[in-house]
Design a protein around this motif. Sequence first.
Motif, PDB file in Angstrom:
ATOM      1  N   ALA A 339       5.661 -18.115  -4.341  1.00  0.00           N
ATOM      2  CA  ALA A 339       6.322 -18.371  -5.179  1.00  0.00           C
ATOM      3  C   ALA A 339       5.712 -18.390  -7.173  1.00  0.00           C
ATOM      4  CB  ALA A 339       5.015 -20.492  -4.985  1.00  0.00           C
ATOM      5  N   ALA A 340       4.479 -17.768  -6.828  1.00  0.00           N
ATOM      6  CA  ALA A 340       4.978 -16.830  -7.837  1.00  0.00           C
ATOM      7  C   ALA A 340       5.424 -16.351  -8.539  1.00  0.00           C
ATOM      8  CB  ALA A 340       2.805 -16.949  -8.505  1.00  0.00           C
ATOM      9  N   GLY A 341       6.380 -15.750  -7.882  1.00  0.00           N
ATOM     10  CA  GLY A 341       7.317 -14.729  -8.182  1.00  0.00           C
ATOM     11  C   GLY A 341       6.611 -12.905  -7.750  1.00  0.00           C
ATOM     12  N   VAL A 342       5.633 -12.654  -6.827  1.00  0.00           N
ATOM     13  CA  VAL A 342       4.809 -11.461  -6.783  1.00  0.00           C
ATOM     14  C   VAL A 342       6.564 -10.287  -6.385  1.00  0.00           C
ATOM     15  CG1 VAL A 342       3.064 -10.441  -5.776  1.00  0.00           C
ATOM     16  CG2 VAL A 342       2.139 -11.822  -6.230  1.00  0.00           C
ATOM     17  N   LYS A 343       6.194  -9.693  -7.243  1.00  0.00           N
ATOM     18  CA  LYS A 343       7.665  -8.683  -5.980  1.00  0.00           C
ATOM     19  C   LYS A 343       6.832  -8.019  -4.680  1.00  0.00           C
ATOM     20  CE  LYS A 343       7.481  -5.314  -8.922  1.00  0.00           C
ATOM     21  NZ  LYS A 343       8.060  -4.072  -9.494  1.00  0.00           N
ATOM     22  N   VAL A 344       7.860  -8.008  -3.749  1.00  0.00           N
ATOM     23  CA  VAL A 344       8.397  -8.282  -2.112  1.00  0.00           C
ATOM     24  C   VAL A 344       8.797  -6.734  -1.952  1.00  0.00           C
ATOM     25  CG1 VAL A 344       7.908  -9.695  -0.119  1.00  0.00           C
ATOM     26  CG2 VAL A 344       6.868 -11.182  -2.706  1.00  0.00           C
ATOM     27  N   ALA A 345       8.200  -6.735  -0.868  1.00  0.00           N
ATOM     28  CA  ALA A 345       8.687  -5.508  -0.746  1.00  0.00           C
ATOM     29  C   ALA A 345       8.944  -5.309   1.219  1.00  0.00           C
ATOM     30  CB  ALA A 345       8.056  -3.663  -0.480  1.00  0.00           C
ATOM     31  N   PHE A 346       8.979  -5.900   2.047  1.00  0.00           N
ATOM     32  CA  PHE A 346       9.568  -6.115   3.239  1.00  0.00           C
ATOM     33  C   PHE A 346       8.407  -4.772   3.913  1.00  0.00           C
ATOM     34  CE2 PHE A 346      11.126  -5.744   7.681  1.00  0.00           C
ATOM     35  CZ  PHE A 346      11.390  -7.235   7.946  1.00  0.00           C
ATOM     36  N   GLY A 347       7.436  -5.292   4.866  1.00  0.00           N
ATOM     37  CA  GLY A 347       7.022  -4.052   5.673  1.00  0.00           C
ATOM     38  C   GLY A 347       6.121  -5.260   7.306  1.00  0.00           C
ATOM     39  N   THR A 348       6.263  -3.979   8.666  1.00  0.00           N
ATOM     40  CA  THR A 348       5.695  -5.454   9.793  1.00  0.00           C
ATOM     41  C   THR A 348       4.238  -4.825  10.183  1.00  0.00           C
ATOM     42  OG1 THR A 348       7.482  -4.032  10.940  1.00  0.00           O
ATOM     43  CG2 THR A 348       7.944  -5.796  10.111  1.00  0.00           C
ATOM     44  N   ASP A 349       3.824  -3.477  10.139  1.00  0.00           N
ATOM     45  CA  ASP A 349       3.205  -3.449  10.373  1.00  0.00           C
ATOM     46  C   ASP A 349       3.405  -3.372  11.905  1.00  0.00           C
ATOM     47  OD1 ASP A 349       0.551  -1.908  10.829  1.00  0.00           O
ATOM     48  OD2 ASP A 349      -0.968  -4.066  10.348  1.00  0.00           O
ATOM     49  N   THR A 350       4.244  -2.821  12.349  1.00  0.00           N
ATOM     50  CA  THR A 350       4.833  -2.334  13.546  1.00  0.00           C
ATOM     51  C   THR A 350       4.278  -0.567  14.495  1.00  0.00           C
ATOM     52  OG1 THR A 350       7.153  -3.684  13.872  1.00  0.00           O
ATOM     53  CG2 THR A 350       7.034  -1.836  14.859  1.00  0.00           C
ATOM     54  N   GLY A 351       3.455  -1.741  15.433  1.00  0.00           N
ATOM     55  CA  GLY A 351       3.184  -0.867  15.943  1.00  0.00           C
ATOM     56  C   GLY A 351       1.581  -1.444  16.759  1.00  0.00           C
ATOM     57  N   VAL A 352       1.497  -2.415  15.931  1.00  0.00           N
ATOM     58  CA  VAL A 352       0.706  -3.548  16.419  1.00  0.00           C
ATOM     59  C   VAL A 352       1.648  -4.658  17.066  1.00  0.00           C
ATOM     60  CG1 VAL A 352      -0.653  -5.542  15.545  1.00  0.00           C
ATOM     61  CG2 VAL A 352      -1.108  -3.330  14.128  1.00  0.00           C
ATOM     62  N   SER A 353       2.999  -5.309  17.190  1.00  0.00           N
ATOM     63  CA  SER A 353       3.747  -5.260  17.156  1.00  0.00           C
ATOM     64  C   SER A 353       4.431  -4.250  17.762  1.00  0.00           C
ATOM     65  CB  SER A 353       4.435  -6.646  16.331  1.00  0.00           C
ATOM     66  OG  SER A 353       4.718  -5.731  14.989  1.00  0.00           O
ATOM     67  N   LYS A 354       5.326  -4.870  18.892  1.00  0.00           N
ATOM     68  CA  LYS A 354       6.111  -4.132  19.607  1.00  0.00           C
ATOM     69  C   LYS A 354       7.479  -3.224  17.780  1.00  0.00           C
ATOM     70  CE  LYS A 354       5.565  -5.919  24.191  1.00  0.00           C
ATOM     71  NZ  LYS A 354       6.331  -6.732  25.491  1.00  0.00           N
ATOM     72  N   HIS A 355       7.863  -1.875  18.762  1.00  0.00           N
ATOM     73  CA  HIS A 355       8.599  -1.060  17.552  1.00  0.00           C
ATOM     74  C   HIS A 355       9.945  -1.895  18.821  1.00  0.00           C
ATOM     75  CE1 HIS A 355       6.335   1.493  15.988  1.00  0.00           C
ATOM     76  NE2 HIS A 355       5.434   1.337  17.808  1.00  0.00           N
ATOM     77  N   GLY A 356      11.049  -2.495  17.612  1.00  0.00           N
ATOM     78  CA  GLY A 356      12.514  -2.860  17.446  1.00  0.00           C
ATOM     79  C   GLY A 356      12.658  -4.589  17.424  1.00  0.00           C
ATOM     80  N   ASP A 357      11.210  -4.879  17.133  1.00  0.00           N
ATOM     81  CA  ASP A 357      11.063  -6.243  17.152  1.00  0.00           C
ATOM     82  C   ASP A 357      10.962  -6.767  15.562  1.00  0.00           C
ATOM     83  OD1 ASP A 357      11.036  -6.771  20.067  1.00  0.00           O
ATOM     84  OD2 ASP A 357       8.999  -7.413  19.545  1.00  0.00           O
ATOM     85  N   ASN A 358      10.785  -5.519  15.075  1.00  0.00           N
ATOM     86  CA  ASN A 358      10.274  -5.731  13.324  1.00  0.00           C
ATOM     87  C   ASN A 358      11.274  -6.722  12.716  1.00  0.00           C
ATOM     88  OD1 ASN A 358      10.953  -2.843  14.652  1.00  0.00           O
ATOM     89  ND2 ASN A 358      10.056  -1.881  12.832  1.00  0.00           N
ATOM     90  N   ALA A 359      12.581  -7.220  12.905  1.00  0.00           N
ATOM     91  CA  ALA A 359      12.756  -7.996  11.938  1.00  0.00           C
ATOM     92  C   ALA A 359      13.018  -9.631  12.775  1.00  0.00           C
ATOM     93  CB  ALA A 359      14.846  -7.900  12.453  1.00  0.00           C
TER      94      ALA A 359
END
Length: 437
Positions: A339-359
């Motif tokens: 809400a404050a407008g912080v710059k965001v870059a997509f990331g998942t930490d996949t490897g904690v979750s399953k590979h392929g489920d990134n989206a």
Amino acid sequence: MIKAFLIGLAATVSVSALAQTKPSTTTYIQAGTLLDRPGQAPRGNTTIIVRDGKVAELRDGFVAPEQGATLVDLRNAFVLPGLVDMHVHLWGIGGDPMRARLEALNRDRFDDEMTAVANARTTLNAGFTSVRDLGGDPRGIRALRDAIDAGTVEGPSITNAGEMISVTGGHGDGGNGLAEEFADMVHAKEVNLCDGPDDCRRAVRAQVALGARVIKFAATGGVLSNVSGGLGRAMTPEEMRAIIETAHTLGRKVAAHSHATEGTRAALEAGVDSIEHGTFLDADTIKLFKTKGAYLVPTEIAPVAALAQARGGALPPATIVKAEAAAAAMADSHRRAYAAGVKVAFGTDTGVSKHGDNATEFALMVKNGLTPTQAIAAATVGAADLLGRDDIGMLAPGKTADIIAVTGSPLQDVTRLEHVDFVMHRGKIAKTSSGGV
């Protein structure tokens, strides 16, 4: 003598590479809807002309291919740039910690390398054509990166960090929770551990020497560390500054794993480029993000996955309280940051979750306040900016031909990105749906 031999070998390799140059390849992609510049309105019927791995032209309408060109029919599809995941762990078994623990004594780095190759292919099939790998065997991930770049292995382009730099006993200390004899063996090999500013400068240089193109350090404790210590600040501000200044001097950007507010604030003040997780954020720290121009890489799927694993008995008991705290706090912190407008870059930490489920991360980002347009921009133009790459993130003449397609508009339903039908990576078709799109 050795120097002369190496120079001669380099010259031979260069001549050999030139001799094997492939003939020009051209592909015409007829797109029903094209999101060429995420964050802006999509185009209607458009033909993308790809030559030698690059976008050569965008033409209105469905243009017939020239003689000898390949035609890709995506007239009923929504086409957009390849996605970028700024926080993955390709090395070894990912998303199944119980299996990883059970097989720990039977696997070595060669098994993990083969699994990483499979993980890379799975990630590419999910529509992620570039990733930032933030922790794995430094030589192994470097070898995987180079094999993908050479075209001998299929996977996303990798920007690799090597091992996460950590203080002794911190989140990146691989000896945490191990029996004494095993802990001593691990510590004897860990060049990523550092205590004090000078030692932290050495640790950065060691990772760069191993091929790291980005540096990651643990500003705070972590959920998956097998120690009872919490998520608070682990490094001193002086150690953080030493890491960041050394990395920047060597031309590397820096990512800070950080949960606690105190760790995030100290890393931002020291000039870090991105905060990974950013679980506990107060108003002053959110303002500091904007003042410094740093990115938040949310990884919102990670605490959800870790909490489910911890409660299911797949993680050590020391992680349960930390997983519960992180999962409870992250959503609120990110809502206020978005809400404050912080710059965001997509990331998942996949490897904690399953590979392929990134989206699946997209739906969480939208649930916590981003629009689908903003979430897609975070995984394209935002991620490209944080990587420092101007060849990806949008589709325009001269850009790398990283292109994906889905059925239906992800601007209306962002979960459409969980089912990618077509993937092109650097001009080469990596995936098409069995029935066409």
